[in-house]
Design a protein around this motif. Structure first.
Motif, PDB file in Angstrom:
ATOM      1  N   MET A   1      13.201  10.573  12.218  1.00 35.83           N
ATOM      2  CA  MET A   1      12.495   9.844  11.362  1.00 35.83           C
ATOM      3  C   MET A   1      13.773   9.195   9.478  1.00 35.83           C
ATOM      4  N   ALA A   2      13.711   8.614   8.681  1.00 39.02           N
ATOM      5  CA  ALA A   2      14.595   8.840   8.062  1.00 39.02           C
ATOM      6  C   ALA A   2      14.101   8.719   6.560  1.00 39.02           C
ATOM      7  N   THR A   3      14.849   9.353   5.616  1.00 38.15           N
ATOM      8  CA  THR A   3      14.867   9.701   4.938  1.00 38.15           C
ATOM      9  C   THR A   3      15.092   9.068   3.305  1.00 38.15           C
ATOM     10  N   ILE A   4      14.517   9.684   1.542  1.00 39.16           N
ATOM     11  CA  ILE A   4      14.419   8.470   1.299  1.00 39.16           C
ATOM     12  C   ILE A   4      15.647   7.882   1.175  1.00 39.16           C
ATOM     13  N   ARG A   9      20.467   4.770   0.210  1.00 43.32           N
ATOM     14  CA  ARG A   9      21.748   3.520   0.717  1.00 43.32           C
ATOM     15  C   ARG A   9      21.923   1.960   1.646  1.00 43.32           C
ATOM     16  N   LEU A  10      19.935   2.125   1.747  1.00 44.54           N
ATOM     17  CA  LEU A  10      20.517   0.805   2.474  1.00 44.54           C
ATOM     18  C   LEU A  10      20.518  -0.493   1.399  1.00 44.54           C
ATOM     19  N   ALA A  11      19.652   0.251   0.379  1.00 43.87           N
ATOM     20  CA  ALA A  11      18.592  -0.809  -0.227  1.00 43.87           C
ATOM     21  C   ALA A  11      20.082  -0.974  -1.787  1.00 43.87           C
ATOM     22  N   GLY A  12      20.452   0.055  -1.462  1.00 43.99           N
ATOM     23  CA  GLY A  12      22.260  -0.007  -2.367  1.00 43.99           C
ATOM     24  C   GLY A  12      21.716   0.578  -3.890  1.00 43.99           C
ATOM     25  N   VAL A  13      20.483   1.424  -3.784  1.00 46.10           N
ATOM     26  CA  VAL A  13      20.151   2.677  -5.001  1.00 46.10           C
ATOM     27  C   VAL A  13      20.261   3.294  -4.714  1.00 46.10           C
ATOM     28  N   THR A  31      13.466  -7.694  -8.532  1.00 42.94           N
ATOM     29  CA  THR A  31      14.733  -8.126  -7.046  1.00 42.94           C
ATOM     30  C   THR A  31      14.607  -6.629  -6.492  1.00 42.94           C
ATOM     31  N   THR A  32      15.244  -5.698  -6.900  1.00 40.53           N
ATOM     32  CA  THR A  32      15.405  -4.511  -6.735  1.00 40.53           C
ATOM     33  C   THR A  32      14.052  -3.508  -5.687  1.00 40.53           C
ATOM     34  N   LYS A  33      13.858  -3.687  -6.349  1.00 35.53           N
ATOM     35  CA  LYS A  33      11.954  -3.835  -5.598  1.00 35.53           C
ATOM     36  C   LYS A  33      11.593  -4.673  -4.603  1.00 35.53           C
ATOM     37  N   GLU A  34      12.312  -5.582  -4.631  1.00 38.04           N
ATOM     38  CA  GLU A  34      12.571  -6.710  -2.899  1.00 38.04           C
ATOM     39  C   GLU A  34      13.022  -5.965  -2.482  1.00 38.04           C
ATOM     40  N   ARG A  35      14.383  -4.922  -2.164  1.00 37.58           N
ATOM     41  CA  ARG A  35      15.621  -4.711  -1.644  1.00 37.58           C
ATOM     42  C   ARG A  35      14.515  -3.469  -1.151  1.00 37.58           C
ATOM     43  N   VAL A  36      14.304  -2.986  -1.848  1.00 32.22           N
ATOM     44  CA  VAL A  36      13.970  -1.662  -1.312  1.00 32.22           C
ATOM     45  C   VAL A  36      12.772  -1.740  -0.614  1.00 32.22           C
ATOM     46  N   LEU A  37      12.527  -2.316  -0.589  1.00 31.76           N
ATOM     47  CA  LEU A  37      10.408  -2.673   0.516  1.00 31.76           C
ATOM     48  C   LEU A  37      11.498  -3.181   1.347  1.00 31.76           C
ATOM     49  N   GLU A  38      12.239  -4.462   1.278  1.00 32.18           N
ATOM     50  CA  GLU A  38      12.983  -3.779   2.870  1.00 32.18           C
ATOM     51  C   GLU A  38      13.484  -3.174   3.246  1.00 32.18           C
ATOM     52  N   THR A  42      12.546  -2.344   6.944  1.00 26.55           N
ATOM     53  CA  THR A  42      13.131  -1.802   8.686  1.00 26.55           C
ATOM     54  C   THR A  42      13.626  -0.683   9.456  1.00 26.55           C
ATOM     55  N   LEU A  43      13.676   0.586   8.224  1.00 30.00           N
ATOM     56  CA  LEU A  43      14.175   1.808   8.326  1.00 30.00           C
ATOM     57  C   LEU A  43      12.743   2.576   8.520  1.00 30.00           C
ATOM     58  N   GLU A  44      11.949   1.588   9.105  1.00 33.58           N
ATOM     59  CA  GLU A  44      10.168   2.505   9.079  1.00 33.58           C
ATOM     60  C   GLU A  44      10.091   3.370   8.454  1.00 33.58           C
ATOM     61  N   TYR A  45      10.359   3.658   7.196  1.00 29.48           N
ATOM     62  CA  TYR A  45      10.730   5.003   6.087  1.00 29.48           C
ATOM     63  C   TYR A  45       9.165   5.634   6.078  1.00 29.48           C
ATOM     64  N   LYS A  46       8.557   7.206   6.292  1.00 31.09           N
ATOM     65  CA  LYS A  46       7.697   6.946   5.934  1.00 31.09           C
ATOM     66  C   LYS A  46       8.131   8.456   5.111  1.00 31.09           C
ATOM     67  N   PRO A  47       7.499   8.857   3.505  1.00 26.17           N
ATOM     68  CA  PRO A  47       7.669   9.965   3.245  1.00 26.17           C
ATOM     69  C   PRO A  47       7.259  11.271   3.847  1.00 26.17           C
ATOM     70  N   ASN A  48       8.186  12.169   3.493  1.00 25.58           N
ATOM     71  CA  ASN A  48       8.205  13.991   4.178  1.00 25.58           C
ATOM     72  C   ASN A  48       7.417  13.678   3.433  1.00 25.58           C
ATOM     73  N   ALA A  49       6.033  14.823   3.975  1.00 26.25           N
ATOM     74  CA  ALA A  49       4.804  15.374   3.393  1.00 26.25           C
ATOM     75  C   ALA A  49       4.743  16.560   2.646  1.00 26.25           C
TER      76      ALA A  49
END
Lengths: 334, 334
Positions: A1-4, A9-13, A31-38, A42-49
């Motif tokens: 499970m990916a973390t925030i 890091r991947l999005a560079g923010v 533009t940053t929003k887009e990078r983040v969502l991408e 790709t990491l299939e990130y799900k926030p940790n509840a």
DNA sequence: TTGTACGCGTTATCAA
DNA sequence: TTGATAACGCGTACAA
């Protein structure tokens, strides 16, 4: 499970920015929003509840306690609650109370310990005062199903039982009946009392005198209905119709009537209450009063979400039951 | 809400010691243990579920998805699961799948995102392969209800459908019937196929030839049962008994029989399957095959708890159904 | 047997 | 508009 952090890091923010994009709390450059969502994708990130809960102190969960999950009556109610809760992105935690005060208390405490954001309570063991306490002192918003309690009326989702009783009785009157019996539930239950009031009101409105030999108190159970009818027909053989305060008692009562050689509906007409599953399977099929349980579940959920700051639509808290016409009532010959 | 730190201060120990007392992970001196428990009691301390989850990566929650919460059939199953889950100090999160592959997938994902420690799945839309994947790749232990899948057999809780089919058929044979029809469920369902096998096996064992004019495939619904019987009696009027693969179809079929002027059970005997609520309310009451749903729910929960490191008792995974004798079968005159 | 200190993954505050 | 950083409350190495 990916973390925030990995996403950031991947999005560079920074992690904070990722959080902002996901929760929409603060404006973020397109533009940053887009990078983040991408990166999220790709990491299939799900926030940790858990982490989220720890930080926000909200669980995203709604608790519900009912007498018994396996009852079709409560099942329909739960289904309504689930629909709304789920659509809001929350989840439902269930817990049974079994109509016992201690079990109900445990149940509610259990849900609250699990940090439910809100709780829907259907309780028969707890007193009104217990519920008032819970609603007023509890750590989370509470909605009560099936009890009308003046002090917390804005948190109660109920049906108009008096109207239901009146509907049933008026229907029999309209079919020419004048000697109408009534098998009530335990009169310690408001539901049972209100249905009785409806019965009396309808009789009076039609100019038919109320005769207390025609009313028997029972217990909402099949066997109770059977016994109540035995007493009723012994005491008042002239009855041509009986209104039961729930379907289960009607089922028992119909058995007694048949055993006594009375044809249903030609000798005695019958009306039930609740329109539970079995009503369609009795012989003859049972004319009864339906409560809109799924809708009520939805309303209870909406009421809770409203308290939790979700967009509040207008919520109906008191539902009108309606009569379901089947084959257990016959028109009487004048 | 008190925190572990406040408790530790009141008891004059470190937070770690409080944690140890509460979780029993490390021996603690009796005297300090006492002081801690006292502090816990006076502060009414409840551990924060989020923090605990974050630290342990376990939620203390079990997820369950079924077709429909409001069905009495699944309700009974859920009830069994809840009993065990609750007794283990865990909680239950429910989510409906509505027999649709996409909804089921969403449902399961939803539960998993909420970090359920384990999931009980009853699914009709998902394929065997989907379920095998889930069990083998999923992030949490999964138990499957009502499907027997060879690759993951140790995670499946099922009934012996073939035995059920044989029980029903043998009972009719024992009552002298030789022309016994069978209304099946959709033969794409293993349950339906197995019940059919049981039917055939029992016939063969009794030396009665299988006649495929006596078998009609239907859909597990009331209306389907009604239509199937219409076809059956047109095609094979000599039938004196019909075994239905579920009670709903039996209800529909009985209606058709009555409309065709056949008395039940004297002209045609009927056996159902499932012993759902309505079986007791049909006229005549329906002889049927009961699956021990509550027990199966308990077993599913135990199976899951076993995987989660709770003390594992021996768990039965395959349950034998039993015949419930009521009034829809008559002995045939020789 | 007990205490210290860190990490779990997120959100929120503050500063830039 | 963004980034550091400090909570949130608990469990658990590691040290004592």
């Amino acid at each position: 499970m990916a973390t925030i952090r990995e996403v950031s890091r991947l999005a560079g923010v920074s992690p904070a920015t990722v959080s902002r994009v996901l929760n929409g709390t603060t404006p973020v450059a397109d533009t940053t929003k887009e990078r983040v969502l991408e990166a999220v994708a790709t990491l299939e990130y799900k926030p940790n509840a858990f982490a989220r809960g720890l930080a926000t102190n909200r669980s995203g969960g709604i608790g519900i306690t009912v007498n018994q999950v396996s009852s079709p009556y409560f099942g329909a109610f739960i289904e309504g609650v689930e629909q709304v809760v789920r659509a809001a992105g929350l989840h439902l935690m269930v817990s049974s109370g079994f109509a016992d005060a201690k079990a109900e208390r445990d149940s509610i405490e259990f849900l609250l310990e699990r940090r439910c954001d809100g709780v829907v309570v259907q309780a028969e063991g707890l007193s009104d005062d217990d519920l008032i306490d819970l609603v007023q002192q509890g750590p989370a918003p509470v909605v009560v199903f099936g009890r009308r309690i003046a002090e917390i009326e804005d948190r109660c989702v109920v049906t108009n039982n008096e109207l239901g009783g009146a509907l049933a009785t008026r229907y029999l009157l309209d079919h020419g009946h004048r000697h109408i019996g009534h098998v009530t539930g335990p009169l310690s239950y408001p539901d049972a009392r209100e249905r009785l009031h409806g019965y009396r009101r309808a009789l009076e409105a039609a100019g038919v005198a109320y005769d207390d030999r025609y009313t028997v108190e029972s217990n909402f159970l099949e066997e109770g209905g059977a016994q109540a009818v035995a007493r009723l027909i012994a005491r008042a053989p002239e009855l041509t119709a009986i209104f039961f305060a729930n379907d289960q008692m009607a089922a028992g009562g119909m058995r007694t009537l048949r055993e006594a050689g009375r044809d249903i509906p030609n000798d005695v007409s019958v009306v039930g209450y609740d329109d539970v599953f079995l009503a369609r399977y009795l012989t003859p099929t049972l004319t009864t009063i339906r409560q809109p349980l799924v809708d009520m579940g939805r309303a209870a959920a909406h009421l809770l979400l409203e308290r939790l700051g979700h967009v509040g639509r207008e919520v109906v808290r008191r539902f009108d039951p309606e009569l379901v016409e089947r084959q257990s009532v016959a028109r009487i010959a004048r």
